[in-house]
Design a protein around this motif. Structure first.
Motif, short mmCIF file in Angstrom:
data_model
loop_
_atom_site.label_atom_id
_atom_site.label_comp_id
_atom_site.label_asym_id
_atom_site.label_seq_id
_atom_site.Cartn_x
_atom_site.Cartn_y
_atom_site.Cartn_z
N ARG A 124 0.84 -1.19 0.00
CA ARG A 124 0.00 0.00 0.00
C ARG A 124 0.88 1.24 0.00
O ARG A 124 1.68 1.44 0.90
CB ARG A 124 -0.91 0.02 1.22
CG ARG A 124 -1.96 -1.09 1.23
CD ARG A 124 -2.83 -0.97 2.47
NE ARG A 124 -3.75 -2.07 2.62
CZ ARG A 124 -4.99 -2.08 2.14
NH1 ARG A 124 -5.43 -1.01 1.49
NH2 ARG A 124 -5.78 -3.11 2.33
N GLU A 125 0.73 2.08 -1.01
CA GLU A 125 1.51 3.30 -1.09
C GLU A 125 0.92 4.35 -0.16
O GLU A 125 -0.28 4.63 -0.21
CB GLU A 125 1.51 3.82 -2.53
CG GLU A 125 2.31 2.97 -3.50
CD GLU A 125 3.80 3.04 -3.21
OE1 GLU A 125 4.28 4.09 -2.74
OE2 GLU A 125 4.49 2.03 -3.45
N ARG A 137 -10.21 13.11 -6.71
CA ARG A 137 -9.47 14.33 -6.36
C ARG A 137 -7.99 14.23 -6.65
O ARG A 137 -7.34 15.21 -7.01
CB ARG A 137 -9.68 14.65 -4.87
CG ARG A 137 -11.10 15.09 -4.52
CD ARG A 137 -11.51 16.33 -5.33
NE ARG A 137 -12.84 16.79 -5.00
CZ ARG A 137 -13.96 16.37 -5.58
NH1 ARG A 137 -13.89 15.45 -6.53
NH2 ARG A 137 -15.12 16.86 -5.25
N LEU A 138 -7.42 13.05 -6.49
CA LEU A 138 -5.96 12.90 -6.66
C LEU A 138 -5.57 12.27 -7.99
O LEU A 138 -4.42 12.37 -8.41
CB LEU A 138 -5.39 12.04 -5.52
CG LEU A 138 -5.55 12.58 -4.10
CD1 LEU A 138 -4.89 11.62 -3.10
CD2 LEU A 138 -4.98 13.98 -3.95
N GLY A 139 -6.52 11.59 -8.63
CA GLY A 139 -6.20 10.92 -9.89
C GLY A 139 -5.37 9.67 -9.72
O GLY A 139 -4.78 9.18 -10.68
N VAL A 140 -5.31 9.15 -8.49
CA VAL A 140 -4.59 7.90 -8.22
C VAL A 140 -5.47 7.01 -7.36
O VAL A 140 -6.34 7.49 -6.64
CB VAL A 140 -3.25 8.16 -7.48
CG1 VAL A 140 -2.31 8.95 -8.37
CG2 VAL A 140 -3.49 8.87 -6.16
N LYS A 141 -5.23 5.70 -7.46
CA LYS A 141 -6.02 4.76 -6.68
C LYS A 141 -5.34 4.49 -5.34
O LYS A 141 -4.40 3.71 -5.26
CB LYS A 141 -6.20 3.45 -7.45
CG LYS A 141 -7.27 3.51 -8.52
CD LYS A 141 -7.69 2.13 -8.97
CE LYS A 141 -8.90 2.21 -9.89
NZ LYS A 141 -9.45 0.89 -10.23
N LYS A 142 -5.81 5.18 -4.33
CA LYS A 142 -5.37 4.94 -2.97
C LYS A 142 -6.60 4.86 -2.09
O LYS A 142 -7.62 5.47 -2.40
CB LYS A 142 -4.42 6.04 -2.49
CG LYS A 142 -3.08 6.05 -3.21
CD LYS A 142 -2.11 7.03 -2.59
CE LYS A 142 -0.76 6.99 -3.31
NZ LYS A 142 0.22 7.94 -2.72
N THR A 143 -6.49 4.12 -1.00
CA THR A 143 -7.64 3.91 -0.14
C THR A 143 -7.46 4.61 1.20
O THR A 143 -6.36 5.02 1.57
CB THR A 143 -7.87 2.41 0.11
OG1 THR A 143 -6.81 1.91 0.95
CG2 THR A 143 -7.87 1.63 -1.20
N THR A 144 -8.55 4.69 1.94
CA THR A 144 -8.48 5.33 3.26
C THR A 144 -7.55 4.57 4.20
O THR A 144 -7.01 5.18 5.14
CB THR A 144 -9.88 5.41 3.90
OG1 THR A 144 -10.39 4.08 4.09
CG2 THR A 144 -10.84 6.19 3.02
N HIS A 145 -7.36 3.28 3.96
CA HIS A 145 -6.49 2.52 4.85
C HIS A 145 -5.04 3.00 4.75
O HIS A 145 -4.24 2.79 5.68
CB HIS A 145 -6.56 1.03 4.54
CG HIS A 145 -6.01 0.17 5.63
ND1 HIS A 145 -6.68 -0.05 6.83
CD2 HIS A 145 -4.85 -0.52 5.74
CE1 HIS A 145 -5.95 -0.82 7.60
NE2 HIS A 145 -4.83 -1.13 6.97
N ARG A 150 -3.30 4.97 7.57
CA ARG A 150 -2.62 4.31 8.69
C ARG A 150 -1.13 4.16 8.42
O ARG A 150 -0.30 4.43 9.30
CB ARG A 150 -3.25 2.94 8.95
CG ARG A 150 -4.60 3.05 9.61
CD ARG A 150 -5.18 1.72 10.00
NE ARG A 150 -4.41 0.91 10.93
CZ ARG A 150 -4.23 1.20 12.22
NH1 ARG A 150 -4.74 2.32 12.73
NH2 ARG A 150 -3.53 0.39 12.99
N HIS A 151 -0.79 3.76 7.21
CA HIS A 151 0.63 3.67 6.84
C HIS A 151 1.27 5.06 6.84
O HIS A 151 2.42 5.23 7.24
CB HIS A 151 0.77 3.02 5.47
CG HIS A 151 0.16 1.66 5.39
ND1 HIS A 151 0.82 0.52 5.75
CD2 HIS A 151 -1.08 1.27 5.00
CE1 HIS A 151 0.03 -0.53 5.59
NE2 HIS A 151 -1.14 -0.10 5.13
#
Length: 453
Positions: free
Chosen positions: A264-265, A389-397, A400-401
């Motif tokens: 996860r990035e 909003r960001l144009g990238v696939k990242k999740t709320t999790h 934490r990272h």
């Protein structure tokens, strides 16, 4: 049928039809397996969603499930779908009967046996020799055969019974998500090997569960999680039924475990600033939920399941109390913690309190009530918004990272990082009090507050 995506694109999804606002999965049972599905020719499932992406995912999962079932049934002529037993129980119920060892009414038994007798006579067509030699399997359908067995034989303890035993005594038995997840995983096992007697389940069955999951493209860590559920159910059943058998799901090996997982990035600082600013612009409960996570690094369920009383804004150091609730448990004991509210998370908590209605109990009533916390719904909504909003696939999790990285980058000790994220091996309350502890945590969290917020 075709499902509309936005205003321009549409996509065709096989085995789906619409009635009103409800979508259904419907698929023909293969001709060679129809005899084992008495009284029906199709599989029909209410998908309980009209969201195209969810419809497509559910249809894909159902296709895999039934194709796996049918493949197993073709390889084992004795294997019946779980519905046979359920249908048999319903058939007995029509006559006021229950499976052994119930004390059934004699009139009900006579009525049911009369039904079977009439089928026997109709099959023989008046031929005494045929009547005497006919096997029940020749004139009774699978449901009737199973009902007769349930009525006369001492019941065997089957996989479906083990599931009910496990759920009945579990502390989370009334949690909708827990039950659904457990039933889904156990159902996959029954789909694969049939509703076997518990004592007949072998190590080979357990290894086949692993192999089939890998063949169907499941992540190895997902298979590991499913195995832990199966192992837990078996443990309870073996103890409660006093069965002298080793748990077949104990110490299973999963080839290349974890090697297929994706890292996860975390969010970078610019992305966090964009999200924080966009949250303030839209200024609604969905954005408050996301903003809470940005500077807390908590799980989506931890935030979505908060009550207003969990937000302590009048304390000398404003903080949030993350604690278990009947509608939302915590992942581990160390997840219980008190974390200072700083930056955009403090703003979000203030907006939640300011907008609260008289008598409101929950911080996010859109997603939480006294029965459940719909964290998955919240996650799906926020993940889509983040991507837009960001144009990238990242999740709320990823928050934490990110919070761990942010704290590490300013030199925060590991125990401080653990206290903020609930990663420690002990109850954070044992180590950090509401005075000194919050001061220590806030000192470090102030160092990572977004400068442009």
């Amino acid at each position: 049928m075709k499902l509309l995506l936005g205003h321009i694109f549409s996509v065709s999804i096989k085995y789906v039809y619409q009635r009103g606002n409800t979508y259904y999965y419907q698929r023909k049972i293969p001709q060679d397996l129809l005899p084992r599905y008495p009284g029906t020719t199709h599989i029909k499932v209410n998908l309980k969603t009209n969201e195209p992406a969810q419809v497509a995912k559910k249809v894909r999962d159902l296709n895999r499930q039934y194709e796996s079932t049918w493949a197993a049934m073709r390889g084992n002529s004795d294997l019946q779908p779980l519905s046979i037993r359920q249908a048999a129980v319903k058939l007995l119920d029509q006559y006021g009967l229950k499976p052994q060892p119930a004390d059934n009414d004699e009139h009900g038994v006579d009525s049911f046996i009369g039904l079977l007798q009439r089928k026997h006579e109709a099959y023989a067509q008046g031929d005494p020799e045929m009547y005497e030699s006919a096997d029940p399997e020749e004139y009774l359908d699978p449901t009737e055969l199973e009902a007769l067995r349930l009525l006369n034989e001492e019941p065997k303890f089957r996989l479906s019974d083990a599931l009910q035993l496990y759920l009945h005594g579990h502390k989370n038995k009334d949690k909708k998500k827990f039950r659904a997840d457990t039933e889904r995983v156990w159902g996959r096992l029954i789909t694969l090997i049939g509703d076997k007697e518990l004592e007949q389940v072998t190590r080979a069955d357990a290894n086949e569960f692993v192999s089939r999951g890998i063949a169907e493209g499941a992540k190895t860590t997902t298979i590991e999680r499913h195995i832990s559920i199966l192992r837990a159910i078996f443990n309870v059943a073996l103890v409660e039924r006093e069965i002298a058998k080793q748990n077949p799901f104990l110490r299973l090996r999963i080839p290349r475990l974890g090697e297929d997982s994706k890292t996860r990035e975390p969010f970078d600082n610019d992305q966090l600033i964009i999200l924080a600013q966009e949250c303030r612009k839209e200024d609604d409960d969905i954005r408050w939920l996301l903003a809470l996570q940005i500077d807390l690094g908590c799980r989506i369920a931890e935030a979505a399941g908060l009550t207003l009383e969990d937000l302590h804004l009048d304390a000398p150091i404003p903080y949030v109390s993350i604690r278990p609730h009947p509608w939302r448990t915590l992942k581990t004991k160390s997840s219980k913690r008190n974390v200072p509210l700083v930056g955009v998370s403090l703003w979000a908590a203030q907006r939640v309190i300011q907008a609260a209605q008289p008598g409101q109990l929950f911080a996010f009533p859109r997603y939480t009530d006294k029965n459940e916390c719909k964290a998955t719904h919240a996650s799906n909504t926020l993940n889509k918004w983040i991507e837009s909003r960001l144009g990238v696939k990242k999740t709320t999790h990823a928050f934490r990272h990110t919070i761990r990285d942010r704290l590490r980058n300013v030199g925060a000790p590991k125990d401080i990082q653990d206290a903020v994220g609930g990663w420690g091996k002990e109850d954070i309350g044992d180590k950090y009090g509401l005075g000194y502890g919050l001061q220590q945590l806030k000192m470090w969290m102030d160092k990572v507050v977004l400068s442009a917020f």
